[in-house]
Enzyme design. Structure first.
Site, PDB file in Angstrom:
ATOM      1  N   SER A  52       0.515  -1.145  -0.254  1.00  0.00           N
ATOM      2  CA  SER A  52      -0.073   0.154   0.371  1.00  0.00           C
ATOM      3  C   SER A  52       1.201   1.321  -0.022  1.00  0.00           C
ATOM      4  CB  SER A  52      -0.893  -0.018   0.916  1.00  0.00           C
ATOM      5  OG  SER A  52      -0.041  -0.128   2.504  1.00  0.00           O
ATOM      6  N   ASP A  90       5.476  -6.966   2.455  1.00  0.00           N
ATOM      7  CA  ASP A  90       4.904  -7.939   1.497  1.00  0.00           C
ATOM      8  C   ASP A  90       5.788  -7.567  -0.263  1.00  0.00           C
ATOM      9  OD1 ASP A  90       2.668  -7.887   1.552  1.00  0.00           O
ATOM     10  OD2 ASP A  90       1.763  -5.890   1.359  1.00  0.00           O
ATOM     11  N   GLU A 189      -8.435 -10.171   3.884  1.00  0.00           N
ATOM     12  CA  GLU A 189      -9.394  -8.549   4.196  1.00  0.00           C
ATOM     13  C   GLU A 189     -10.731  -8.558   3.538  1.00  0.00           C
ATOM     14  OE1 GLU A 189      -6.167  -6.099   1.549  1.00  0.00           O
ATOM     15  OE2 GLU A 189      -7.569  -4.490   1.287  1.00  0.00           O
TER      16      GLU A 189
HETATM   17  O1  KIV Z   1      -0.675  -3.661   2.013  1.00  0.00           O
HETATM   18  C1  KIV Z   1      -1.572  -3.450   3.106  1.00  0.00           C
HETATM   19  O2  KIV Z   1      -1.165  -2.448   2.915  1.00  0.00           O
HETATM   20  C2  KIV Z   1      -1.921  -4.798   3.494  1.00  0.00           C
HETATM   21  C3  KIV Z   1      -3.229  -4.708   4.178  1.00  0.00           C
HETATM   22  C4  KIV Z   1      -3.791  -3.629   4.021  1.00  0.00           C
HETATM   23  C5  KIV Z   1      -3.338  -5.907   4.652  1.00  0.00           C
HETATM   24  O3  KIV Z   1      -1.543  -5.531   2.579  1.00  0.00           O
END
Ligand code: KIV
Length: 271
Positions: A52, A90, A189
């Protein structure tokens, strides 16, 4: 409930124990050193360097453009700021899909170059081969089911997922597949709270919800949203704890007034 500051570093084992004794896991995203120091000091259990960052840090419409190098850059700052929290990063779009060797190489780069403690990737049974390969290298993996923003062009919308029986059944099978593949936790989510409750009970690993109701083993929010930096973004699941947009706007306007009115710096603010 108070934060256990005796814990030197949160581990996957501690997160597992928290699920077993019913203690909720508090997770937020973080993208830089300064924010990570504050969140770590507050006692967050997990800091997620989410892709994100592509939206809230870089201003892209989706999470797809962010690169592995950019994720590593964000993660390096967060790791330097986190003394207690478990830091998960991520794997960005294109760094793991459809190729388990590439997935492993991407995960290794994140761990080696940022010092993070684990990685997260989106998807169910289709990414299990990659998950197993990454875990074989000793890297903890968090799964992510339900609304998976890297697939936005497949979904076409950011609305609630798994409302129909077919998608709900796939999600139920996927979470078991992720557990079997060795994930230490799974983000859920934007799915119905009833479904999140059911799948949370069906696995031994913690579920972390965002828009998935109160029965998940933990909760996560995008920090910029919960501190009110992202103007106009107010989905139903979001609780905004402070309005920093207006706070910073006011401060910036006051600064402009002071500079233009020749009121800053004053005598005490100069050498
Ligand atoms: O990238 C992110 O912020 C996420 C969250 C929404 C879990 O994957």
């Amino acid at each position: 409930m108070s934060v256990n500051k005796e814990i030197k570093r949160v581990t996957t084992h501690i997160l597992q124990e928290m699920k077993q004794r019913g203690e909720k896991i508090a997770m937020l995203t973080a993208y830089d050193y300064s924010m990570a120091t504050i969140l770590d000091d507050a006692g967050l259990d997990v800091l997620l360097v989410g892709d994100s960052a592509s939206n809230v840090m870089a201003g892209h419409e989706t999470t797809l453009p962010i690169t592995l190098d950019q994720m590593i850059y964000h993660a390096q700052g967060v790791v330097r700021g986190a003394n207690r929290a478990f830091v998960v990063v991520d794997l960005p779009f294109g760094s793991y899909q459809g190729n388990s060797k590439e997935a492993l190489n991407s995960a290794i780069r994140i761990m080696k170059e940022s010092g993070a403690h684990g990685v997260k990737l989106e998807g169910g049974s289709e990414v299990c081969e990659s998950i197993q390969r990454i875990i074989t290298a000793g890297i903890p993996v968090m799964g992510h089911l339900g609304l998976t923003p890297q697939s936005i062009y497949k979904f076409g919308t950011y609305t609630v997922r798994a409302k129909d029986e077919e998608e709900a059944n796939k999600l139920k099978a996927d979470i078991l597949a992720l557990q079997d593949a060795g994930c230490f936790a799974v983000v859920l989510e934007k799915i119905p709270a009833k479904l999140a409750n059911e799948v949370t009970k069906s696995v031994n690993i913690p579920t972390i919800g965002i828009g998935a109701g109160a029965d998940c083993d933990g909760q996560v929010l995008v920090v910029n949203d919960m501190i009110g930096l992202t103007k106009g973004f107010k989905p139903r699941f979001l609780r905004q704890y402070i309005n920093l947009y207006d706070g910073i706007l006011g401060a910036a306007k006051a600064y402009i007034d002071d500079v233009k009115g020749n009121d800053f710096p004053n005598e005490k603010e100069q050498y």
